[in-house]
Design a protein around this motif. Structure first.
Motif, PDB file in Angstrom:
ATOM      1  N   TRP A 143       4.400   0.100   1.586  1.00  0.00           N
ATOM      2  CA  TRP A 143       5.491   0.288   0.644  1.00  0.00           C
ATOM      3  C   TRP A 143       6.802   0.531   1.392  1.00  0.00           C
ATOM      4  N   SER A 144       7.812  -0.249   1.052  1.00  0.00           N
ATOM      5  CA  SER A 144       9.145  -0.102   1.630  1.00  0.00           C
ATOM      6  C   SER A 144      10.128   0.115   0.493  1.00  0.00           C
ATOM      7  N   PRO A 145      10.421   1.368   0.150  1.00  0.00           N
ATOM      8  CA  PRO A 145      11.260   1.647  -1.032  1.00  0.00           C
ATOM      9  C   PRO A 145      12.587   0.912  -1.037  1.00  0.00           C
ATOM     10  N   GLY A 146      13.191   0.715   0.136  1.00  0.00           N
ATOM     11  CA  GLY A 146      14.486   0.069   0.192  1.00  0.00           C
ATOM     12  C   GLY A 146      14.453  -1.424  -0.021  1.00  0.00           C
ATOM     13  N   GLU A 147      13.241  -2.005  -0.080  1.00  0.00           N
ATOM     14  CA  GLU A 147      13.102  -3.453  -0.222  1.00  0.00           C
ATOM     15  C   GLU A 147      12.647  -3.854  -1.623  1.00  0.00           C
TER      16      GLU A 147
ATOM     17  N   THR B  68       0.838  -1.193   0.000  1.00  0.00           N
ATOM     18  CA  THR B  68       0.000   0.000   0.000  1.00  0.00           C
ATOM     19  C   THR B  68       0.875   1.246   0.000  1.00  0.00           C
ATOM     20  N   ALA B  69       0.289   2.356  -0.441  1.00  0.00           N
ATOM     21  CA  ALA B  69       1.015   3.619  -0.412  1.00  0.00           C
ATOM     22  C   ALA B  69       1.159   4.131   1.017  1.00  0.00           C
ATOM     23  N   GLY B  70       0.246   3.717   1.901  1.00  0.00           N
ATOM     24  CA  GLY B  70       0.291   4.128   3.296  1.00  0.00           C
ATOM     25  C   GLY B  70       0.296   2.927   4.210  1.00  0.00           C
ATOM     26  N   ARG B  71      -0.649   2.908   5.139  1.00  0.00           N
ATOM     27  CA  ARG B  71      -0.736   1.792   6.077  1.00  0.00           C
ATOM     28  C   ARG B  71      -1.315   0.559   5.394  1.00  0.00           C
TER      29      ARG B  71
END
Length: 226
Positions: free
Chosen positions: A90-94, A69-72
């Motif tokens: 969403w976890s950009p680093g993953e 999700t973009a949020g929670r």
């Protein structure tokens, strides 16, 4: 960091990887996150889930796909009422690749991409992310709102191409546009072509062909490459 740098370099090769040797393997899988939000078009996200999930299975795990999700985390209500429970934010680093579907573009006050585009915090995170951005349909307009398509070659749904051009993007009339470290696709069903192109680019032509055979689907249109 070394692995992400390698995959990003593969992205910058604008498609040469996949013609020579795969850039991902079961030992170092391509991590793909598909962004989910209220108003997302079902076909836009189902196509990459199906194609990339199949490719991962056929290659022994060379692709790992997850919905975020973009949020929670929580339930997401799609364009036609389908409700999808998404357990991860969403976890950009993953992620090595972030797929942004479209949806809800004709209703500026309802759920869909316009709400994402109004979230400046999200757009800043998107602009700063190191993952390869992939826009499907009007998901490209989200990438545009984050400043990722300005001065670049891209495409989107026919109903949004005028807006995309007005925001400084060079609109290409192709089913898939691969501009190196930016990939975009046309409207709705073009998610199939975008996903198969990702398979070819990162896992090789043979993997993409195997996926097509199992899906009983023949790719349409042109893949435009910079």
């Amino acid at each position: 960091m070394q692995r992400r740098t390698f995959l990003r370099a593969s992205a910058l090769s604008a498609g040469l990887v996949g013609v020579t040797a795969p850039a991902a393997s079961a030992a170092a899988p391509l991590r793909v996150q598909i962004l989910m939000f209220d108003g997302v078009e079902e076909q836009d996200f189902v196509a990459p889930v199906e194609v990339l999930g199949l490719a991962g299975k056929l290659t022994g795990g060379a692709v790992v796909t997850s919905l975020v999700t973009a949020g929670r985390p929580g339930p997401v209500k799609c364009t036609y009422g389908t409700v999808v429970e998404v357990s991860r934010g969403w976890s950009p680093g993953e992620a090595d690749v972030l797929v942004v579907p479209g949806g809800g573009y004709t209703d500026r006050n309802g759920p869909g991409v316009h709400r994402l585009n109004a979230d400046q915090g999200f757009l800043r995170r998107l602009a700063a992310a190191r993952a390869l951005p992939v826009g499907i349909c009007t998901g490209t307009m989200v990438l545009s709102a984050a400043g990722l398509t300005k001065g670049r070659n891209a495409t989107t749904h026919n109903g949004a191409k005028v807006d995309l051009a007005a925001q400084g993007t060079k609109v290409i009339e192709a089913r898939v546009v691969d501009d190196g470290d930016l990939i975009t696709g046309g409207g709705i069903t073009a998610g199939l072509e975008v996903s198969l192109w990702l398979v070819e680019r990162f896992l090789g032509a043979k993997a993409a062909q195997r996926a097509e055979v199992v899906l009983e689907y023949e790719r349409r249109g042109t893949v435009w490459r910079a």
